[in-house]
Design a protein around this motif. Structure first.
Motif, PDB file in Angstrom:
ATOM      1  N   ALA A 110       4.388  -2.174 -10.325  1.00  0.00           N
ATOM      2  CA  ALA A 110       2.673  -1.601  -9.776  1.00  0.00           C
ATOM      3  C   ALA A 110       4.630  -0.795  -9.595  1.00  0.00           C
ATOM      4  N   LYS A 111       4.865  -1.076  -8.527  1.00  0.00           N
ATOM      5  CA  LYS A 111       5.687  -0.266  -7.593  1.00  0.00           C
ATOM      6  C   LYS A 111       5.923   1.349  -8.719  1.00  0.00           C
ATOM      7  N   PRO A 112       6.843   0.891  -9.303  1.00  0.00           N
ATOM      8  CA  PRO A 112       7.436   2.846 -10.115  1.00  0.00           C
ATOM      9  C   PRO A 112       5.766   3.151 -10.566  1.00  0.00           C
ATOM     10  N   VAL A 113       5.385   3.039 -11.121  1.00  0.00           N
ATOM     11  CA  VAL A 113       4.132   3.958 -11.280  1.00  0.00           C
ATOM     12  C   VAL A 113       3.499   4.676  -9.907  1.00  0.00           C
ATOM     13  N   ILE A 114       3.531   3.518  -9.157  1.00  0.00           N
ATOM     14  CA  ILE A 114       3.031   4.487  -7.684  1.00  0.00           C
ATOM     15  C   ILE A 114       3.608   5.444  -7.496  1.00  0.00           C
ATOM     16  N   GLU A 115       5.919   5.199  -7.855  1.00  0.00           N
ATOM     17  CA  GLU A 115       6.435   6.124  -7.565  1.00  0.00           C
ATOM     18  C   GLU A 115       6.198   7.165  -7.866  1.00  0.00           C
ATOM     19  N   GLU A 116       6.206   7.463  -8.962  1.00  0.00           N
ATOM     20  CA  GLU A 116       6.424   7.946  -9.920  1.00  0.00           C
ATOM     21  C   GLU A 116       5.098   9.498  -9.952  1.00  0.00           C
ATOM     22  N   ILE A 117       3.647   8.831  -9.584  1.00  0.00           N
ATOM     23  CA  ILE A 117       2.611   9.316  -8.773  1.00  0.00           C
ATOM     24  C   ILE A 117       2.577   9.496  -7.990  1.00  0.00           C
ATOM     25  N   VAL A 118       3.540   9.489  -6.431  1.00  0.00           N
ATOM     26  CA  VAL A 118       3.415  10.131  -5.609  1.00  0.00           C
ATOM     27  C   VAL A 118       4.325  10.979  -5.514  1.00  0.00           C
ATOM     28  N   LYS A 119       5.220  10.832  -5.583  1.00  0.00           N
ATOM     29  CA  LYS A 119       6.575  11.883  -5.688  1.00  0.00           C
ATOM     30  C   LYS A 119       6.456  13.275  -6.368  1.00  0.00           C
ATOM     31  N   THR A 120       5.655  12.848  -7.504  1.00  0.00           N
ATOM     32  CA  THR A 120       5.385  14.220  -7.848  1.00  0.00           C
ATOM     33  C   THR A 120       4.039  15.127  -7.312  1.00  0.00           C
ATOM     34  N   VAL A 121       3.176  14.253  -7.205  1.00  0.00           N
ATOM     35  CA  VAL A 121       1.800  15.115  -6.822  1.00  0.00           C
ATOM     36  C   VAL A 121       2.562  15.918  -5.046  1.00  0.00           C
ATOM     37  N   LYS A 122       2.804  14.908  -4.273  1.00  0.00           N
ATOM     38  CA  LYS A 122       4.171  15.501  -2.890  1.00  0.00           C
ATOM     39  C   LYS A 122       4.493  16.613  -3.234  1.00  0.00           C
ATOM     40  N   THR A 123       5.469  16.073  -3.704  1.00  0.00           N
ATOM     41  CA  THR A 123       6.695  17.455  -4.503  1.00  0.00           C
ATOM     42  C   THR A 123       5.739  18.704  -4.979  1.00  0.00           C
ATOM     43  N   ARG A 124       4.712  19.309  -5.814  1.00  0.00           N
ATOM     44  CA  ARG A 124       3.978  20.385  -5.674  1.00  0.00           C
ATOM     45  C   ARG A 124       2.832  20.399  -4.874  1.00  0.00           C
ATOM     46  N   TYR A 125       1.932  19.254  -4.073  1.00  0.00           N
ATOM     47  CA  TYR A 125       0.966  19.891  -3.764  1.00  0.00           C
ATOM     48  C   TYR A 125       0.974  19.476  -1.862  1.00  0.00           C
ATOM     49  N   PRO A 126       1.856  19.812  -1.038  1.00  0.00           N
ATOM     50  CA  PRO A 126       2.891  19.302  -0.152  1.00  0.00           C
ATOM     51  C   PRO A 126       1.491  18.898   1.139  1.00  0.00           C
ATOM     52  N   LYS A 127       0.388  19.837   1.256  1.00  0.00           N
ATOM     53  CA  LYS A 127      -0.590  19.339   1.135  1.00  0.00           C
ATOM     54  C   LYS A 127      -1.057  18.136   1.644  1.00  0.00           C
ATOM     55  N   VAL A 128      -1.014  17.568   0.768  1.00  0.00           N
ATOM     56  CA  VAL A 128      -1.079  15.619   0.231  1.00  0.00           C
ATOM     57  C   VAL A 128      -0.178  15.504   1.630  1.00  0.00           C
ATOM     58  N   LYS A 129      -1.007  14.285   2.778  1.00  0.00           N
ATOM     59  CA  LYS A 129      -0.445  14.243   4.086  1.00  0.00           C
ATOM     60  C   LYS A 129      -0.410  12.531   4.273  1.00  0.00           C
ATOM     61  N   TYR A 130      -1.855  11.928   3.585  1.00  0.00           N
ATOM     62  CA  TYR A 130      -1.972  10.720   3.427  1.00  0.00           C
ATOM     63  C   TYR A 130      -2.098  10.186   2.411  1.00  0.00           C
ATOM     64  N   LEU A 131      -1.711   9.264   2.289  1.00  0.00           N
ATOM     65  CA  LEU A 131      -1.762   7.804   1.057  1.00  0.00           C
ATOM     66  C   LEU A 131      -2.481   6.823   1.194  1.00  0.00           C
ATOM     67  N   GLU A 132      -3.477   6.504   0.874  1.00  0.00           N
ATOM     68  CA  GLU A 132      -4.465   4.988   0.568  1.00  0.00           C
ATOM     69  C   GLU A 132      -3.674   4.137  -0.329  1.00  0.00           C
ATOM     70  N   ALA A 133      -3.473   2.608   0.003  1.00  0.00           N
ATOM     71  CA  ALA A 133      -3.931   2.111  -0.621  1.00  0.00           C
ATOM     72  C   ALA A 133      -4.422   1.021  -1.452  1.00  0.00           C
ATOM     73  N   PHE A 134      -5.315   1.072  -2.616  1.00  0.00           N
ATOM     74  CA  PHE A 134      -6.105   0.693  -2.828  1.00  0.00           C
ATOM     75  C   PHE A 134      -7.609   1.073  -2.474  1.00  0.00           C
ATOM     76  N   ASN A 135      -8.248   0.592  -3.359  1.00  0.00           N
ATOM     77  CA  ASN A 135      -9.877   1.274  -2.969  1.00  0.00           C
ATOM     78  C   ASN A 135     -10.379   0.331  -3.487  1.00  0.00           C
ATOM     79  N   GLU A 136     -11.506  -0.557  -2.368  1.00  0.00           N
ATOM     80  CA  GLU A 136     -11.644  -2.037  -2.032  1.00  0.00           C
ATOM     81  C   GLU A 136     -11.770  -3.052  -2.961  1.00  0.00           C
ATOM     82  N   PRO A 137     -10.447  -3.500  -2.679  1.00  0.00           N
ATOM     83  CA  PRO A 137      -9.697  -4.874  -3.367  1.00  0.00           C
ATOM     84  C   PRO A 137     -10.907  -5.718  -2.984  1.00  0.00           C
ATOM     85  N   ASP A 138     -11.206  -5.819  -1.972  1.00  0.00           N
ATOM     86  CA  ASP A 138     -12.692  -6.817  -1.502  1.00  0.00           C
ATOM     87  C   ASP A 138     -14.046  -6.688  -2.269  1.00  0.00           C
TER      88      ASP A 138
END
Length: 505
Positions: A110-138
């Motif tokens: 899972a980590k490489p998938v996460i990293e490619e998305i996050v790196k690409t987004v943060k490079t192009r959209y610097p206003k992305v300040k917070y990264l939230e892992a998961f959405n309602e895993p429970d």
């Protein structure tokens, strides 16, 4: 109720500035117009929450191109992130990996998938300040493959990605990492997550904020039975920060760790009260307006109790919902678009000839607009008509050098209680005392500032926030205003000096 402008209580928390942005593929045609309108009317955000998907990079872990084609499987992701950046000072990016877990992919995959998305987004959209892992895993639908012990290993992949992206890009605003966006405040899941965090020996581990959702707590959390909905008792959230502080301290986590309630409201899932009469084209009775004003007054009540807790940031839900108009801030489904079956609460979405409606708020959206018009310094405001379950009359007041403001509302849920409210204001700021003051009054209720009171009207003026009173007064420091508070009605009273304005004491 009583308001004393001499009793300052610090900055007023403007909860309307924390919001959820519609997902990339949801109502794409309205998104740019929505952003322009939100910025125009004063609802530019402090933090807006946006939604990343694990398919944004097409499965690539080495090269990611974010689509700008609305017709693509992912939608116009590039435009979506640009709009999210335009509507807020900073962006919280949620990335849910429960689908990868369901597919049997371990954290290392899972980590490489996460990293490619996050790196690409943060490079192009610097206003992305917070990264939230998961959405309602429970959440109940995930419990067939998710257990509390599975959450932290994937969260660790997220903080490793955040650290690596920060080190590689060295952005002016580094990524902050948190989560895991539990769907309720369940000690079993939370304590296991904190146990695993405490046991993690990596010196680079991080938890910059803790997040969960606030709609309901189940009496039997193990089987997700006996729901205690916030709509019936919004005051039940009053002690949540103290409960979390206790759990944080027990795990040697900073008790002042910021808490993000990244979704909240009074209608979780497809919950509704007036469920069967949402399509006026199929009935001779008026289209119900009750749920829409319940959402407006109920969400304001939940935010009130969250706003009284330190280090707690509750996010409204949502600009435009995919299927349930009760949660919409903009009018998204006009007459004949969506119907909800009362028995099983299933939705049917058909062609929307009158929606989404451009530049028109629901009662909920208008209540957020009211909040944005409040002043900056909170002052003492008390009500003698509020129950221990958070039903009844609320009062919120503030001042600054531009004047003073008071919001009052009567949250009744499905009850019918009404009040003749007397708002006694004392020690008005010096720039409002002994000189002419303009008093403007706005209202949201069943028939006012409510698109749904007459959705077939081609003139949609009634959908906008309505001013219902204006007068010029001169006071010596005290003033009294009378308001008729029907069930779930909301009032905003603004006081503005007409001439010779001075800084407020």
């Amino acid at each position: 109720m009583s308001v004393d402008f001499s009793q300052e209580q610090g900055p007023l928390w403007h909860g309307e500035r924390y919001n959820n942005f519609t997902q990339a593929k949801t109502w794409q045609s309205a998104r740019a117009s929505d952003v322009a309108y939100l910025n125009q009317v004063g609802l530019h955000g402090k933090v807006y929450r946006a939604w990343a998907k694990v398919d944004w990079c097409g499965g690539s872990t080495t090269s990611c191109t974010l689509s700008s084609d609305p017709a693509s499987p992912t939608g116009d992701v590039a435009g979506y992130l640009a709009d999210a950046s335009a509507v807020s000072d900073s962006v919280l990016l949620n990335l849910d990996v429960t689908g990868l877990i369901q597919q049997g992919k371990p954290p290392a995959q899972a980590k490489p998938v996460i990293e490619e998305i996050v790196k690409t987004v943060k490079t192009r959209y610097p206003k992305v300040k917070y990264l939230e892992a998961f959405n309602e895993p429970d959440a109940p639908q995930n419990r067939g493959f998710m257990t509390p012990d599975k959450v932290y290993p994937y969260y660790a992949a997220f903080y490793q990605v955040a650290n690596e992206v920060n080190a590689e890009l060295m952005p002016n605003t580094p990524l902050r990492i948190g989560g895991p966006a539990f769907f309720e405040l369940d000690p079993t899941w939370i304590n296991k997550f904190l146990d695993d965090y405490a046991a993690d020996t990596d010196p680079a581990k991080r938890l910059d904020f803790f997040s969960y959702h606030g709609y309901v707590e189940f009496g039997d959390m193990a089987t997700v039975q006996d729901p205690h909905f916030y709509k019936d008792d919004p005051r039940q959230v009053e002690s949540q920060h103290a409960r979390l502080q206790s759990m944080f301290a027990a795990h040697h986590v900073d008790p002042d760790l910021p808490t993000f309630v990244t979704e909240t409201g009074v209608y979780p899932g497809l919950l509704c009260d007036d469920c069967a009469d949402t399509d006026p084209t199929t009935t001779t009775t008026p289209w119900s307006t009750s749920d829409y004003v319940r959402q407006a007054a109920g969400a304001a009540s939940v935010l009130y109790w969250y706003g009284n807790q330190p280090d707690t940031y509750a996010f409204n839900w949502v600009t435009r919902h995919s299927s349930n108009e009760r949660k919409d801030e903009f009018v998204t489904r006009g007459p004949g678009c969506t119907s909800i079956t009362a028995a099983d609460r299933t939705t049917t979405t058909t062609n929307c000839p009158n929606g989404p409606v451009e530049n028109t708020f629901t009662p909920y959206g208008n209540s957020l607009l009211m909040q944005s018009m409040m002043k900056t310094k909170k002052v003492s405001a008390t009500s003698d008509s509020l129950t221990d379950k958070g039903l009844g009359v609320y009062a919120l007041a503030a001042k600054d050098k531009t004047g003073a403001s008071v919001m009052v509302w009567n949250y009744q849920d499905t009850n019918s209680g009404a009040f003749h409210a007397t708002i006694n204001l004392s020690h008005l700021p010096s720039n409002l005392s002994g000189r002419p003051v303009d008093v403007k009054v706005y209202r949201v209720d069943q028939n006012t500032s409510n698109y749904y009171s007459n959705p077939n009207d081609t003139d949609q003026a009634k959908g906008h926030l309505q001013q219902v009173d204006e007068r010029t007064v001169t006071s010596t420091g005290n003033y009294c205003y009378q308001a008729e508070l029907g069930p779930n009605a909301m009032y905003l009273v603004l006081f503005t000096p007409m001439s010779g304005s001075q800084g407020a004491k």
